[in-house]
Motif scaffolding. Sequence first.
Motif, short mmCIF file in Angstrom:
data_model
loop_
_atom_site.label_atom_id
_atom_site.label_comp_id
_atom_site.label_asym_id
_atom_site.label_seq_id
_atom_site.Cartn_x
_atom_site.Cartn_y
_atom_site.Cartn_z
N LEU A 52 -7.50 9.49 -3.15
CA LEU A 52 -6.72 10.69 -2.90
C LEU A 52 -7.66 11.89 -2.85
O LEU A 52 -8.55 12.01 -3.69
CB LEU A 52 -5.72 10.84 -4.06
CG LEU A 52 -4.74 11.98 -4.02
CD1 LEU A 52 -3.42 11.50 -4.61
CD2 LEU A 52 -5.25 13.16 -4.83
N ARG A 102 0.38 9.58 -5.73
CA ARG A 102 0.71 10.98 -5.37
C ARG A 102 1.47 11.66 -6.50
O ARG A 102 1.39 12.88 -6.66
CB ARG A 102 1.60 11.04 -4.12
CG ARG A 102 0.89 10.82 -2.82
CD ARG A 102 1.87 11.06 -1.69
NE ARG A 102 2.06 12.48 -1.51
CZ ARG A 102 1.45 13.19 -0.56
NH1 ARG A 102 0.65 12.61 0.30
NH2 ARG A 102 1.67 14.48 -0.45
N ALA A 120 -6.36 3.02 -4.53
CA ALA A 120 -5.95 4.14 -3.70
C ALA A 120 -6.93 5.28 -3.91
O ALA A 120 -7.40 5.52 -5.03
CB ALA A 120 -4.54 4.59 -4.04
N THR A 151 0.50 4.22 -2.68
CA THR A 151 0.31 5.59 -2.20
C THR A 151 1.34 6.52 -2.84
O THR A 151 0.99 7.60 -3.33
CB THR A 151 0.43 5.63 -0.66
OG1 THR A 151 -0.58 4.80 -0.10
CG2 THR A 151 0.28 7.03 -0.12
N GLU A 152 2.59 6.12 -2.85
CA GLU A 152 3.64 6.94 -3.47
C GLU A 152 3.41 7.09 -4.97
O GLU A 152 3.61 8.17 -5.52
CB GLU A 152 5.02 6.31 -3.21
CG GLU A 152 5.44 6.39 -1.75
CD GLU A 152 6.69 5.57 -1.45
OE1 GLU A 152 7.28 4.95 -2.38
OE2 GLU A 152 7.09 5.53 -0.26
N THR A 167 -5.01 13.99 1.52
CA THR A 167 -5.07 12.64 2.09
C THR A 167 -4.90 11.61 0.99
O THR A 167 -5.41 11.81 -0.12
CB THR A 167 -6.46 12.38 2.74
OG1 THR A 167 -6.77 13.43 3.65
CG2 THR A 167 -6.50 11.06 3.47
N VAL A 168 -4.19 10.52 1.31
CA VAL A 168 -4.12 9.37 0.41
C VAL A 168 -4.27 8.13 1.28
O VAL A 168 -3.59 7.99 2.29
CB VAL A 168 -2.77 9.27 -0.34
CG1 VAL A 168 -2.78 8.10 -1.30
CG2 VAL A 168 -2.44 10.55 -1.06
N ILE A 169 -5.18 7.25 0.86
CA ILE A 169 -5.31 5.96 1.54
C ILE A 169 -5.32 4.87 0.47
O ILE A 169 -5.74 5.12 -0.66
CB ILE A 169 -6.58 5.87 2.42
CG1 ILE A 169 -7.84 6.13 1.60
CG2 ILE A 169 -6.49 6.83 3.59
CD1 ILE A 169 -9.12 5.86 2.36
N ALA A 170 -4.82 3.70 0.83
CA ALA A 170 -4.75 2.60 -0.14
C ALA A 170 -5.06 1.29 0.54
O ALA A 170 -4.76 1.09 1.72
CB ALA A 170 -3.36 2.55 -0.76
N THR A 229 0.82 -1.21 0.00
CA THR A 229 0.00 0.00 0.00
C THR A 229 0.86 1.26 0.00
O THR A 229 0.46 2.27 -0.57
CB THR A 229 -0.98 0.04 1.20
OG1 THR A 229 -0.24 -0.08 2.41
CG2 THR A 229 -2.01 -1.06 1.10
N THR A 230 2.05 1.21 0.61
CA THR A 230 2.94 2.38 0.59
C THR A 230 3.40 2.67 -0.83
O THR A 230 3.43 3.82 -1.26
CB THR A 230 4.16 2.15 1.51
OG1 THR A 230 3.69 1.91 2.82
CG2 THR A 230 5.07 3.35 1.52
#
Length: 149
Positions: A80, A10, A78, A6-7, A70-73, A2-3
């Motif tokens: 945003l 973005r 994901a 997220t990256e 905000t970002v969630i995954a 998920t990181t």
Amino acid sequence: MTTKITELVRRDPEEIWTDGNLETIDDLFAESFVLHDPSSANEQRGRDEYREYVETYRAAFPDLEYAVETVIAEDDIAALRYTARGTHEGELLGLEPTGERVSVSGMEMYRVEDGRITEMWTSYDSLGLFQELGVVPPLEELDETSERD
């Protein structure tokens, strides 16, 4: 995982929309990418159509800046939330430049496969945008008009 997602997502608002690095589209998006935008007449399909979509808005708002709030995954999805700001200095959808500085909030949901964005759903405050540009009267004025009838 998920990181990484997220990256990855973005980079769209930050590098493509804010910085204007349109070459990044080839790195981030799958060739079969589809953009779902209820404010557009047609879905944009593929990298080239997305590039044209971005160019349209960046030409209208050359100082465009996105602030990612905000970002969630989870798994391959994901979401945003952002605020975009810019000055209307170029033609947008037939509307001549107004010189107005605008601030618009929105949300996007991305689907990622094999490290590339394959699909995106976007929803932004298009009514608010056109109110700030003076194309649509503010709601207060509409309320006053309906009260007089």
